[in-house]
Each structure stands twice: as structure tokens, then as C-alpha cells.
Motif scaffolding. Sequence first.
Motif, PDB file in Angstrom:
ATOM      1  N   LEU A  48      53.741 -11.778  24.562  1.00  0.00           N
ATOM      2  CA  LEU A  48      53.415 -10.795  23.531  1.00  0.00           C
ATOM      3  C   LEU A  48      53.152 -11.511  22.215  1.00  0.00           C
ATOM      4  O   LEU A  48      53.452 -12.698  22.077  1.00  0.00           O
ATOM      5  CB  LEU A  48      54.521  -9.748  23.379  1.00  0.00           C
ATOM      6  CG  LEU A  48      55.970 -10.203  23.220  1.00  0.00           C
ATOM      7  CD1 LEU A  48      56.280 -10.724  21.834  1.00  0.00           C
ATOM      8  CD2 LEU A  48      56.938  -9.071  23.566  1.00  0.00           C
ATOM      9  N   TYR A  50      52.648 -10.785  17.676  1.00  0.00           N
ATOM     10  CA  TYR A  50      52.679  -9.938  16.504  1.00  0.00           C
ATOM     11  C   TYR A  50      51.781 -10.553  15.438  1.00  0.00           C
ATOM     12  O   TYR A  50      51.955 -11.705  15.053  1.00  0.00           O
ATOM     13  CB  TYR A  50      54.098  -9.784  15.956  1.00  0.00           C
ATOM     14  CG  TYR A  50      54.127  -9.035  14.643  1.00  0.00           C
ATOM     15  CD1 TYR A  50      54.170  -9.722  13.432  1.00  0.00           C
ATOM     16  CD2 TYR A  50      54.044  -7.649  14.619  1.00  0.00           C
ATOM     17  CE1 TYR A  50      54.150  -9.041  12.225  1.00  0.00           C
ATOM     18  CE2 TYR A  50      54.023  -6.966  13.421  1.00  0.00           C
ATOM     19  CZ  TYR A  50      54.071  -7.665  12.227  1.00  0.00           C
ATOM     20  OH  TYR A  50      54.039  -6.986  11.037  1.00  0.00           O
ATOM     21  N   LEU A  56      57.649  -3.654  15.878  1.00  0.00           N
ATOM     22  CA  LEU A  56      58.122  -3.651  17.266  1.00  0.00           C
ATOM     23  C   LEU A  56      56.895  -3.725  18.176  1.00  0.00           C
ATOM     24  O   LEU A  56      56.081  -2.807  18.202  1.00  0.00           O
ATOM     25  CB  LEU A  56      58.928  -2.378  17.546  1.00  0.00           C
ATOM     26  CG  LEU A  56      59.577  -2.303  18.928  1.00  0.00           C
ATOM     27  CD1 LEU A  56      60.610  -3.412  19.103  1.00  0.00           C
ATOM     28  CD2 LEU A  56      60.227  -0.942  19.134  1.00  0.00           C
ATOM     29  N   VAL A  57      56.776  -4.825  18.874  1.00  0.00           N
ATOM     30  CA  VAL A  57      55.607  -5.017  19.727  1.00  0.00           C
ATOM     31  C   VAL A  57      56.041  -5.056  21.183  1.00  0.00           C
ATOM     32  O   VAL A  57      57.101  -5.573  21.515  1.00  0.00           O
ATOM     33  CB  VAL A  57      54.839  -6.307  19.369  1.00  0.00           C
ATOM     34  CG1 VAL A  57      54.217  -6.166  18.006  1.00  0.00           C
ATOM     35  CG2 VAL A  57      55.735  -7.528  19.429  1.00  0.00           C
ATOM     36  N   LYS A  58      55.175  -4.523  22.006  1.00  0.00           N
ATOM     37  CA  LYS A  58      55.461  -4.500  23.435  1.00  0.00           C
ATOM     38  C   LYS A  58      54.512  -5.462  24.148  1.00  0.00           C
ATOM     39  O   LYS A  58      53.335  -5.571  23.804  1.00  0.00           O
ATOM     40  CB  LYS A  58      55.310  -3.085  23.975  1.00  0.00           C
ATOM     41  CG  LYS A  58      56.333  -2.119  23.382  1.00  0.00           C
ATOM     42  CD  LYS A  58      56.327  -0.784  24.081  1.00  0.00           C
ATOM     43  CE  LYS A  58      57.285   0.185  23.385  1.00  0.00           C
ATOM     44  NZ  LYS A  58      58.690  -0.298  23.413  1.00  0.00           N
ATOM     45  N   GLY A  62      57.487  -5.324  30.632  1.00  0.00           N
ATOM     46  CA  GLY A  62      58.611  -4.625  30.016  1.00  0.00           C
ATOM     47  C   GLY A  62      59.272  -5.337  28.857  1.00  0.00           C
ATOM     48  O   GLY A  62      60.298  -4.888  28.343  1.00  0.00           O
ATOM     49  N   GLU A  64      59.654  -6.686  24.965  1.00  0.00           N
ATOM     50  CA  GLU A  64      59.304  -6.273  23.618  1.00  0.00           C
ATOM     51  C   GLU A  64      59.951  -7.245  22.637  1.00  0.00           C
ATOM     52  O   GLU A  64      60.881  -7.984  22.984  1.00  0.00           O
ATOM     53  CB  GLU A  64      59.754  -4.843  23.319  1.00  0.00           C
ATOM     54  CG  GLU A  64      61.253  -4.647  23.349  1.00  0.00           C
ATOM     55  CD  GLU A  64      61.647  -3.216  23.030  1.00  0.00           C
ATOM     56  OE1 GLU A  64      60.877  -2.289  23.355  1.00  0.00           O
ATOM     57  OE2 GLU A  64      62.731  -3.024  22.451  1.00  0.00           O
ATOM     58  N   GLU A  66      60.872  -7.691  18.217  1.00  0.00           N
ATOM     59  CA  GLU A  66      60.913  -7.067  16.911  1.00  0.00           C
ATOM     60  C   GLU A  66      60.822  -8.116  15.818  1.00  0.00           C
ATOM     61  O   GLU A  66      61.600  -9.076  15.791  1.00  0.00           O
ATOM     62  CB  GLU A  66      62.202  -6.259  16.726  1.00  0.00           C
ATOM     63  CG  GLU A  66      62.244  -5.501  15.396  1.00  0.00           C
ATOM     64  CD  GLU A  66      63.460  -4.627  15.242  1.00  0.00           C
ATOM     65  OE1 GLU A  66      64.420  -4.777  16.036  1.00  0.00           O
ATOM     66  OE2 GLU A  66      63.465  -3.797  14.318  1.00  0.00           O
ATOM     67  N   LYS A  78      64.558  -7.319  26.544  1.00  0.00           N
ATOM     68  CA  LYS A  78      64.185  -6.574  27.733  1.00  0.00           C
ATOM     69  C   LYS A  78      65.420  -5.800  28.172  1.00  0.00           C
ATOM     70  O   LYS A  78      66.499  -6.383  28.301  1.00  0.00           O
ATOM     71  CB  LYS A  78      63.696  -7.485  28.854  1.00  0.00           C
ATOM     72  CG  LYS A  78      63.173  -6.700  30.057  1.00  0.00           C
ATOM     73  CD  LYS A  78      62.488  -7.588  31.079  1.00  0.00           C
ATOM     74  CE  LYS A  78      61.898  -6.728  32.190  1.00  0.00           C
ATOM     75  NZ  LYS A  78      61.181  -7.518  33.214  1.00  0.00           N
TER      76      LYS A  78
END
Lengths: 114, 114
Positions: A48, A50, A56-58, A62, A64, A66, A78
Motif C-alpha cells: 500500500l 500514502y 488511513l489507506v487500504k 486486507g 491498512e 495510518e 491487519k
Amino acid sequence: AQSVSQHNHHVILSEAASLELGCNYSYGGTVNLFWYVQYPGQHLQLLLKYFSGDPLVKGIKGFEAEFIKSKFSFNLRKPSVQWSDTAEYFCAVKKAQAGTALIFGKGTTLSVSS
Amino acid sequence: SAVISQKPSRDICQRGTSLTIQCQVDSQVTMMFWYRQQPGQSLTLIATANQGSEATYESGFVIDKFPISRPNLTFSTLTVSNMSPEDSSIYLCSVDRDSADTQYFGPGTRLTVL
């Protein structure tokens, strides 16, 4: 100079346990933040990222993360890990500028037992 | 994402010899990066290769030891010269897709120096 610190060198969890991997960085300017994963015997993959907006990125599978600007942190989470999440996880930072390189943390080895 | 291939995937070399690693990308990119991942360590940037200009090396890495070529927008080579066992590492090529500002990695070349 930029630097990235990952708090945990090796994390061992049972399946279904929750995961949080810490990552802090040092850089005074605007940065882009990444988590990469390296499964055993495979090459590095983007989990992931940012750049801006919602902190908050996903990501895939599953995961994520922050971004907390005031703490210079970008922790990976997770809710419930699986055996297949066993891998090496790298936090990385780069200046928010095209053509600049990534600076990596030392990595965290996650071992999940079934 | 970008499709990146590297050759060779692995090699075992004798001390004092040189090895050239090739990196091929499936589309034109401005910047290419070479990283080293020593056993049990994180990724360290060796140099940034911009087509048409000399590579920019990070502190601790020199052109005589790690000469880089970038003849066009889809290809680069990294040579590890006069190798010693300390050069045993995984060498990774990475590209920065300008519009996405995300780096993608090749599968790596696992080098063992005896």
C-alpha cells in the motif's frame, strides 16, 4: 537525511491474531509513504501507499496503514492475520517528488503459525 | 504496474571477477534505481540512473566498483567489479513510473562470491 525506523525485527503471531507493525520516519518535508512485502522466495511487492488525503489507506490482502503526521508514523495493521501473511515487511519513504529514490527501514519478519 | 526482468537471476562468482546484471523494463521510464539487499538486511540504494547522463551514486558506493550503464529508456546494467565475498547480496533494479510516483522492483539477482 531521511531515515526510516521499524520497531519490530521479528513478530510471531498465531492465525487470526491482529497485527500492527510500527514505522517512523525522519524528514522535514512532504513525503510519500509505502509498505512493501516480500514473501519467501518472491520479489518485493507494493502492499500500500500514502501520498495525500485520507490518512488511513487500504492495501491489498486486507492490510491498512495510518499516517499520523504529528508522530511521523505510518503503522501497518491487519485485523486478522493468516498463515499466508508470513513474509518480510518493509516500510519505505521518499520525497514527494518524481524521480527520487526510496529509503527503506530494516524490515520486519512476520511469522504466522497455523 | 511495471514488468521488470533481471538477468541473471542468480550467480556464483569467484573473488576478483566482475559480473554485469541486466535490467529490462516493459515500457519507457526516466529513472531507474539500483539497490542492494545484503543477507538479513534491508535495501540500500546504490545509485540512480537517468538516461543520457551519468549515474548518481549514494555515499559508500563508487563508479569504479559499481559502473552503471543506461543506454536507453528501457534498459540498464549494473556491474559489480573486482568482487569480494562482502559483495554477496541480492541486487535489485527498480523503476519510478513518473505518473504514479511509485517504485516497482525487479525480481533481483542473487550474487554469491566465493
